[in-house]
Motif scaffolding. Structure first.
Motif, PDB file in Angstrom:
ATOM      1  N   LYS A 132       9.236   7.190 -11.148  1.00 21.12           N
ATOM      2  CA  LYS A 132       9.343   8.640 -11.023  1.00 21.12           C
ATOM      3  C   LYS A 132       8.908   9.125  -9.638  1.00 21.12           C
ATOM      4  O   LYS A 132       8.847  10.318  -9.393  1.00 21.12           O
ATOM      5  CB  LYS A 132       8.510   9.329 -12.105  1.00 21.12           C
ATOM      6  N   THR A 133       8.609   8.208  -8.744  1.00 26.39           N
ATOM      7  CA  THR A 133       8.124   8.580  -7.419  1.00 26.39           C
ATOM      8  C   THR A 133       8.967   7.907  -6.350  1.00 26.39           C
ATOM      9  O   THR A 133       8.830   6.711  -6.097  1.00 26.39           O
ATOM     10  CB  THR A 133       6.646   8.166  -7.239  1.00 26.39           C
ATOM     11  N   PRO A 134       9.873   8.642  -5.701  1.00 24.39           N
ATOM     12  CA  PRO A 134      10.686   8.042  -4.637  1.00 24.39           C
ATOM     13  C   PRO A 134       9.812   7.493  -3.512  1.00 24.39           C
ATOM     14  O   PRO A 134       8.799   8.091  -3.143  1.00 24.39           O
ATOM     15  CB  PRO A 134      11.542   9.221  -4.144  1.00 24.39           C
ATOM     16  N   MET A 135      10.206   6.360  -2.972  1.00 24.16           N
ATOM     17  CA  MET A 135       9.458   5.740  -1.879  1.00 24.16           C
ATOM     18  C   MET A 135      10.074   6.092  -0.539  1.00 24.16           C
ATOM     19  O   MET A 135      11.244   5.807  -0.272  1.00 24.16           O
ATOM     20  CB  MET A 135       9.449   4.214  -2.029  1.00 24.16           C
ATOM     21  N   TRP A 136       9.278   6.721   0.330  1.00 26.65           N
ATOM     22  CA  TRP A 136       9.658   6.988   1.708  1.00 26.65           C
ATOM     23  C   TRP A 136       8.953   5.964   2.601  1.00 26.65           C
ATOM     24  O   TRP A 136       7.906   5.425   2.242  1.00 26.65           O
ATOM     25  CB  TRP A 136       9.242   8.400   2.121  1.00 26.65           C
ATOM     26  N   PHE A 191      21.273   9.647 -10.341  1.00 29.32           N
ATOM     27  CA  PHE A 191      20.743  10.065 -11.634  1.00 29.32           C
ATOM     28  C   PHE A 191      19.344  10.650 -11.444  1.00 29.32           C
ATOM     29  O   PHE A 191      18.838  10.730 -10.332  1.00 29.32           O
ATOM     30  CB  PHE A 191      20.666   8.865 -12.595  1.00 29.32           C
ATOM     31  N   THR A 192      18.729  11.036 -12.533  1.00 30.57           N
ATOM     32  CA  THR A 192      17.341  11.476 -12.521  1.00 30.57           C
ATOM     33  C   THR A 192      16.516  10.513 -13.360  1.00 30.57           C
ATOM     34  O   THR A 192      17.053   9.704 -14.118  1.00 30.57           O
ATOM     35  CB  THR A 192      17.190  12.887 -13.111  1.00 30.57           C
ATOM     36  N   ALA A 193      15.192  10.622 -13.228  1.00 24.28           N
ATOM     37  CA  ALA A 193      14.322   9.763 -14.026  1.00 24.28           C
ATOM     38  C   ALA A 193      14.507  10.023 -15.523  1.00 24.28           C
ATOM     39  O   ALA A 193      14.324   9.132 -16.349  1.00 24.28           O
ATOM     40  CB  ALA A 193      12.866   9.996 -13.628  1.00 24.28           C
ATOM     41  N   ALA A 204      11.782  -0.704  -5.216  1.00 25.65           N
ATOM     42  CA  ALA A 204      11.586   0.714  -4.930  1.00 25.65           C
ATOM     43  C   ALA A 204      12.812   1.311  -4.246  1.00 25.65           C
ATOM     44  O   ALA A 204      13.228   2.436  -4.557  1.00 25.65           O
ATOM     45  CB  ALA A 204      10.350   0.897  -4.051  1.00 25.65           C
ATOM     46  N   VAL A 205      13.412   0.570  -3.308  1.00 26.79           N
ATOM     47  CA  VAL A 205      14.607   1.064  -2.622  1.00 26.79           C
ATOM     48  C   VAL A 205      15.779   1.160  -3.598  1.00 26.79           C
ATOM     49  O   VAL A 205      16.553   2.130  -3.565  1.00 26.79           O
ATOM     50  CB  VAL A 205      14.958   0.165  -1.421  1.00 26.79           C
ATOM     51  N   ASP A 206      15.904   0.186  -4.481  1.00 26.90           N
ATOM     52  CA  ASP A 206      16.960   0.245  -5.501  1.00 26.90           C
ATOM     53  C   ASP A 206      16.785   1.479  -6.378  1.00 26.90           C
ATOM     54  O   ASP A 206      17.771   2.159  -6.730  1.00 26.90           O
ATOM     55  CB  ASP A 206      16.939  -1.014  -6.364  1.00 26.90           C
ATOM     56  N   ASP A 207      15.551   1.785  -6.760  1.00 25.08           N
ATOM     57  CA  ASP A 207      15.292   2.994  -7.548  1.00 25.08           C
ATOM     58  C   ASP A 207      15.687   4.240  -6.771  1.00 25.08           C
ATOM     59  O   ASP A 207      16.258   5.190  -7.326  1.00 25.08           O
ATOM     60  CB  ASP A 207      13.822   3.073  -7.944  1.00 25.08           C
ATOM     61  N   ASN A 208      15.383   4.272  -5.462  1.00 24.44           N
ATOM     62  CA  ASN A 208      15.792   5.415  -4.643  1.00 24.44           C
ATOM     63  C   ASN A 208      17.304   5.609  -4.713  1.00 24.44           C
ATOM     64  O   ASN A 208      17.795   6.740  -4.801  1.00 24.44           O
ATOM     65  CB  ASN A 208      15.389   5.200  -3.179  1.00 24.44           C
ATOM     66  N   PRO A 265       0.816  -1.216   0.000  1.00 17.80           N
ATOM     67  CA  PRO A 265       0.000   0.000   0.000  1.00 17.80           C
ATOM     68  C   PRO A 265       0.854   1.272   0.000  1.00 17.80           C
ATOM     69  O   PRO A 265       1.615   1.509   0.942  1.00 17.80           O
ATOM     70  CB  PRO A 265      -0.810  -0.115   1.296  1.00 17.80           C
ATOM     71  N   ARG A 266       0.708   2.067  -1.049  1.00 14.83           N
ATOM     72  CA  ARG A 266       1.434   3.329  -1.152  1.00 14.83           C
ATOM     73  C   ARG A 266       0.445   4.489  -1.071  1.00 14.83           C
ATOM     74  O   ARG A 266      -0.645   4.430  -1.638  1.00 14.83           O
ATOM     75  CB  ARG A 266       2.187   3.418  -2.477  1.00 14.83           C
ATOM     76  N   THR A 267       0.842   5.559  -0.399  1.00 17.14           N
ATOM     77  CA  THR A 267       0.085   6.809  -0.361  1.00 17.14           C
ATOM     78  C   THR A 267       0.926   7.837  -1.101  1.00 17.14           C
ATOM     79  O   THR A 267       2.094   8.060  -0.752  1.00 17.14           O
ATOM     80  CB  THR A 267      -0.169   7.246   1.092  1.00 17.14           C
ATOM     81  N   ILE A 268       0.341   8.479  -2.133  1.00 19.22           N
ATOM     82  CA  ILE A 268       1.128   9.181  -3.145  1.00 19.22           C
ATOM     83  C   ILE A 268       0.833  10.677  -3.160  1.00 19.22           C
ATOM     84  O   ILE A 268      -0.322  11.109  -3.213  1.00 19.22           O
ATOM     85  CB  ILE A 268       0.850   8.572  -4.532  1.00 19.22           C
ATOM     86  N   HIS A 269       1.882  11.463  -3.122  1.00 21.18           N
ATOM     87  CA  HIS A 269       1.811  12.927  -3.162  1.00 21.18           C
ATOM     88  C   HIS A 269       1.103  13.377  -4.441  1.00 21.18           C
ATOM     89  O   HIS A 269       1.243  12.744  -5.497  1.00 21.18           O
ATOM     90  CB  HIS A 269       3.231  13.490  -3.115  1.00 21.18           C
ATOM     91  N   PRO A 270       0.336  14.478  -4.371  1.00 22.35           N
ATOM     92  CA  PRO A 270      -0.408  14.937  -5.567  1.00 22.35           C
ATOM     93  C   PRO A 270       0.480  15.156  -6.789  1.00 22.35           C
ATOM     94  O   PRO A 270       0.056  14.914  -7.920  1.00 22.35           O
ATOM     95  CB  PRO A 270      -1.044  16.259  -5.109  1.00 22.35           C
ATOM     96  N   ARG A 271       1.714  15.638  -6.571  1.00 20.30           N
ATOM     97  CA  ARG A 271       2.635  15.857  -7.695  1.00 20.30           C
ATOM     98  C   ARG A 271       3.686  14.754  -7.789  1.00 20.30           C
ATOM     99  O   ARG A 271       4.710  14.907  -8.457  1.00 20.30           O
ATOM    100  CB  ARG A 271       3.304  17.229  -7.546  1.00 20.30           C
ATOM    101  N   LYS A 272       3.400  13.628  -7.102  1.00 22.60           N
ATOM    102  CA  LYS A 272       4.285  12.458  -7.138  1.00 22.60           C
ATOM    103  C   LYS A 272       5.709  12.784  -6.688  1.00 22.60           C
ATOM    104  O   LYS A 272       6.691  12.216  -7.184  1.00 22.60           O
ATOM    105  CB  LYS A 272       4.272  11.822  -8.528  1.00 22.60           C
ATOM    106  N   LEU A 273       5.813  13.697  -5.713  1.00 21.50           N
ATOM    107  CA  LEU A 273       7.121  13.991  -5.131  1.00 21.50           C
ATOM    108  C   LEU A 273       7.610  12.831  -4.278  1.00 21.50           C
ATOM    109  O   LEU A 273       8.816  12.634  -4.126  1.00 21.50           O
ATOM    110  CB  LEU A 273       7.049  15.263  -4.271  1.00 21.50           C
TER     111      LEU A 273
END
Length: 215
Positions: free
Chosen positions: A141-145, A131-133, A121-125, A79-87
């Protein structure tokens, strides 16, 4: 070991505000979750209080943020909760004894083993740190906290932190940590009962007993 940027007190509140969050909102989430945990009785399965706490933290985080435009999804049962601008996207996990404390030389970690969705997700972080997306289009394109929490004698110790490395079945390194003020749940709280996992998790994760490793 180089410690990541770690925010506490007023600095934590300011950093949360930059992410569209607040200490007060997160305190409300934990307190609402505990109210539901108190509905558990001795007739429930032993793991019910812990699982209920995790599930209600997820639910109430989404409810509290929905009016601000946050959305959610559940890839691979995560379950992910996602920022409106996918920050950022937030996942909730129970943590070990270092969670919620700034202890030099020690890193907090998830208490239960992770699955493949969290690992990716952690590997992507970690790649985002280099790098950037746009540089690597295959990245999320959405870092996982991770909203990591533990309960000690009726007190919630929690943090919102950004992981970037996995060690075995646990998160082993963090890029940033935002430590929340301790939240007193009162004398009638229900602590962890039973050895089984209590934080949902990815569908391919499993439960093992692990020892805390100092960095």
């Amino acid at each position: 070991m180089v410690q990541p940027p770690t925010y506490e007190g007023p600095r934590a509140a300011r950093r949360l505000a930059e992410l569209g969050l607040s200490v007060e909102m997160l305190e409300t989430v934990f307190e609402r979750a505990e109210a539901d945990v108190r509905m558990c009785t001795k007739h429930d399965p032993p793991t019910m209080p812990g699982f209920t706490r995790w599930a209600r933290i997820v639910r109430f985080l989404r409810e509290e943020l929905e009016s601000d435009g946050w959305t959610y999804d559940n890839p691979a049962n995560q379950p992910r909760t996602i920022h409106p601008r996918k920050l950022l996207a937030i996942v909730v996990k129970s943590g070990d004894e270092v969670t919620g404390f700034d202890m030099p030389g020690l890193w907090p970690a998830n208490r239960n083993p992770i699955g493949e969705a969290t690992r990716r997700a952690v590997d992507d972080n970690g790649q985002f740190a280099l790098f950037t997306a746009e540089d690597l289009p295959g990245l999320s394109k959405t870092p996982m906290w991770v909203l990591l929490y533990q309960i000690i004698d009726g007190v919630v110790q929690a943090e919102l932190s950004l992981p970037d490395k996995i060690e075995g079945d646990r998160i082993g390194h963090w890029l940033e940590r935002i430590i929340l003020p301790a939240i007193d749940l009162g004398p009638d709280h229900i602590g962890r009962v039973g050895p089984s996992r209590d934080d949902g998790g990815d569908t391919d994760a499993y439960t093992v007993e692990v020892e805390r490793k100092e960095g």
